[in-house]
Design a protein around this motif. Sequence first.
Motif, PDB file in Angstrom:
ATOM      1  N   LYS A  11       0.848  -1.185   0.000  1.00 17.54           N
ATOM      2  CA  LYS A  11       0.000   0.000   0.000  1.00 17.54           C
ATOM      3  C   LYS A  11       0.888   1.240   0.000  1.00 17.54           C
ATOM      4  O   LYS A  11       1.871   1.310   0.742  1.00 17.54           O
ATOM      5  CB  LYS A  11      -0.841   0.003   1.278  1.00 17.54           C
ATOM      6  N   VAL A  14       1.899   4.797   3.421  1.00 17.10           N
ATOM      7  CA  VAL A  14       1.520   4.372   4.782  1.00 17.10           C
ATOM      8  C   VAL A  14       2.588   4.727   5.831  1.00 17.10           C
ATOM      9  O   VAL A  14       2.380   4.494   7.022  1.00 17.10           O
ATOM     10  CB  VAL A  14       1.227   2.852   4.852  1.00 17.10           C
ATOM     11  N   THR A  17       8.688   5.001   4.258  1.00 18.48           N
ATOM     12  CA  THR A  17       9.896   5.811   4.134  1.00 18.48           C
ATOM     13  C   THR A  17      10.142   6.625   5.402  1.00 18.48           C
ATOM     14  O   THR A  17      11.285   6.701   5.894  1.00 18.48           O
ATOM     15  CB  THR A  17       9.765   6.726   2.896  1.00 18.48           C
ATOM     16  N   THR A  18       9.092   7.206   5.947  1.00 20.59           N
ATOM     17  CA  THR A  18       9.225   7.985   7.184  1.00 20.59           C
ATOM     18  C   THR A  18       9.772   7.097   8.298  1.00 20.59           C
ATOM     19  O   THR A  18      10.623   7.512   9.088  1.00 20.59           O
ATOM     20  CB  THR A  18       7.845   8.572   7.562  1.00 20.59           C
ATOM     21  N   ILE A 213       3.037   5.656  16.172  1.00 16.31           N
ATOM     22  CA  ILE A 213       3.604   6.905  15.652  1.00 16.31           C
ATOM     23  C   ILE A 213       2.466   7.910  15.425  1.00 16.31           C
ATOM     24  O   ILE A 213       1.543   7.635  14.652  1.00 16.31           O
ATOM     25  CB  ILE A 213       4.367   6.663  14.317  1.00 16.31           C
ATOM     26  N   PRO A 214       2.507   9.053  16.082  1.00 24.39           N
ATOM     27  CA  PRO A 214       1.421  10.014  15.916  1.00 24.39           C
ATOM     28  C   PRO A 214       1.517  10.745  14.578  1.00 24.39           C
ATOM     29  O   PRO A 214       2.600  10.799  13.978  1.00 24.39           O
ATOM     30  CB  PRO A 214       1.672  11.005  17.069  1.00 24.39           C
ATOM     31  N   ARG A 215       0.399  11.287  14.142  1.00 29.22           N
ATOM     32  CA  ARG A 215       0.458  12.228  13.021  1.00 29.22           C
ATOM     33  C   ARG A 215       1.113  13.492  13.556  1.00 29.22           C
ATOM     34  O   ARG A 215       0.682  14.051  14.554  1.00 29.22           O
ATOM     35  CB  ARG A 215      -0.957  12.521  12.507  1.00 29.22           C
ATOM     36  N   ASN A 216       2.218  13.866  12.948  1.00 26.19           N
ATOM     37  CA  ASN A 216       3.015  14.964  13.487  1.00 26.19           C
ATOM     38  C   ASN A 216       3.584  15.758  12.316  1.00 26.19           C
ATOM     39  O   ASN A 216       4.329  15.221  11.498  1.00 26.19           O
ATOM     40  CB  ASN A 216       4.127  14.379  14.382  1.00 26.19           C
ATOM     41  N   LEU A 219       7.229  15.560  11.279  1.00 30.92           N
ATOM     42  CA  LEU A 219       7.675  14.381  10.519  1.00 30.92           C
ATOM     43  C   LEU A 219       7.483  14.604   9.018  1.00 30.92           C
ATOM     44  O   LEU A 219       8.274  14.127   8.202  1.00 30.92           O
ATOM     45  CB  LEU A 219       6.889  13.138  10.956  1.00 30.92           C
TER      46      LEU A 219
HETATM   47  N1  LIG Z   1       3.539  10.262  11.373  1.00 32.01           N
HETATM   48  C1  LIG Z   1       3.364  11.123  10.361  1.00 32.01           C
HETATM   49  N2  LIG Z   1       2.854  12.353  10.590  1.00 32.01           N
HETATM   50  C2  LIG Z   1       2.640  13.211   9.559  1.00 32.01           C
HETATM   51  N3  LIG Z   1       2.910  12.938   8.287  1.00 32.01           N
HETATM   52  C3  LIG Z   1       3.428  11.724   7.994  1.00 32.01           C
HETATM   53  C4  LIG Z   1       3.678  10.758   9.013  1.00 32.01           C
HETATM   54  N4  LIG Z   1       4.191   9.640   8.436  1.00 32.01           N
HETATM   55  C5  LIG Z   1       4.252   9.907   7.123  1.00 32.01           C
HETATM   56  N5  LIG Z   1       3.794  11.151   6.848  1.00 32.01           N
HETATM   57  C6  LIG Z   1       3.666  11.775   5.529  1.00 32.01           C
HETATM   58  O1  LIG Z   1       2.790  10.972   4.745  1.00 32.01           O
HETATM   59  C7  LIG Z   1       3.279  10.831   3.424  1.00 32.01           C
HETATM   60  C8  LIG Z   1       3.542   9.346   3.133  1.00 32.01           C
HETATM   61  O2  LIG Z   1       4.563   8.891   4.014  1.00 32.01           O
HETATM   62  P1  LIG Z   1       5.758   7.991   3.484  1.00 32.01           P
HETATM   63  O3  LIG Z   1       6.400   8.606   2.292  1.00 32.01           O
HETATM   64  O4  LIG Z   1       6.624   7.697   4.652  1.00 32.01           O
HETATM   65  O5  LIG Z   1       4.954   6.694   3.057  1.00 32.01           O
HETATM   66  P2  LIG Z   1       5.461   5.483   2.136  1.00 32.01           P
HETATM   67  O6  LIG Z   1       4.736   4.286   2.595  1.00 32.01           O
HETATM   68  O7  LIG Z   1       6.923   5.423   2.108  1.00 32.01           O
HETATM   69  O8  LIG Z   1       4.939   5.947   0.701  1.00 32.01           O
HETATM   70  P3  LIG Z   1       5.256   5.194  -0.693  1.00 32.01           P
HETATM   71  O9  LIG Z   1       4.382   3.993  -0.693  1.00 32.01           O
HETATM   72  O10 LIG Z   1       4.911   6.188  -1.751  1.00 32.01           O
HETATM   73  O11 LIG Z   1       6.715   4.841  -0.680  1.00 32.01           O
HETATM   74  C9  LIG Z   1       4.522  11.694   3.341  1.00 32.01           C
HETATM   75  O12 LIG Z   1       4.185  12.958   2.835  1.00 32.01           O
HETATM   76  C10 LIG Z   1       4.986  11.796   4.782  1.00 32.01           C
HETATM   77  O13 LIG Z   1       5.690  12.982   5.046  1.00 32.01           O
END
Ligand SMILES: Nc1ncnc2c1ncn2[C@@H]1O[C@H](COP(=O)(O)OP(=O)(O)OP(=O)(O)O)[C@@H](O)[C@H]1O
Length: 255
Positions: A11, A14, A17-18, A213-216, A219
Amino acid sequence: MGRVIAIANQKGGVGKTTTSINLSAALAEKGKKVLVIDTDPQGNTTSGFGLDKNELDNTIYELLIGESAIEDVINKDIVDGVDIIPSNVDLAAVEIELIDADNKEYILRNAISKVKDNYDFIVIDCPPSLSMLTVNAMTTANTVLVPIQCEYYALEGLSQLVHTVNLVKDRLNPELEMEGVVFTMFDSRTNLSLQVVENVKEHIQENVYKTIIPRNIRLAEAPSYGLPINLYEPKSAGAEAYRLLADEVIARKFD
Ligand SMILES: Nc1ncnc2c1ncn2[C@@H]1O[C@H](COP(=O)(O)OP(=O)(O)OP(=O)(O)O)[C@@H](O)[C@H]1O
Ligand SMILES: [Mg+2]
């Protein structure tokens, strides 16, 4: 011996990467030596650590096709204690280029075998697919960590992912284990986040990390400064959460 953790969920968006960036940085802050491997052609982990992904000649792509040696693709100490193998859009072609390669499920595993013991943790950020790149990450890994976003369709695709992990374990990497799931982007102002956590816990057998992990906003901002959260905003709720997750990951033992 270190532990290789693939951060996977087909998916998109989600928090893979973060989590890859900030779990790695938090582990390093606690004195662990970490290698991060970006296996996503989007290269978001690469840019999130401040590298200009379009200016790189030595990426995971060159490593996988055998054009560059492992020593040449590792960028040392991108932040204290963290080395990185970067990625960029060139990687998008690799699946077709390696279609007839021998043992193509093990290319990454073989490529990093020489350096594996230099690290306490190797964290692999996977693309949002169950492609050859994700399979390569899973044959290289000891465990799979699955970020789950606290939103309505959270469970969608999870059984397919667990099935893939089991297939890889049966056929390609008998040592593979589920590290567990970690909830991301938890919004304490809504009931939905809480309902999703309860619902997912009821439906899965996998280990669930206590840290949520909170929405922050910090991040989400940190990647545009090319910094992990512990350096961008060390006291933020996001930084604290990834430190707690790192403690749990360190404490979890596999044989
Ligand atoms: N805990 C968090 N709080 C706020 N924003 C977040 C948080 N975690 C992720 N995000 C944001 O949500 C978006 C998606 O996060 P991320 O890139 O980590 O997901 P991903 O699963 O790696 O995506 P992809 O499948 O495209 O590789 C990004 O813009 C990221 O900055
Ligand atoms: Mg990503």
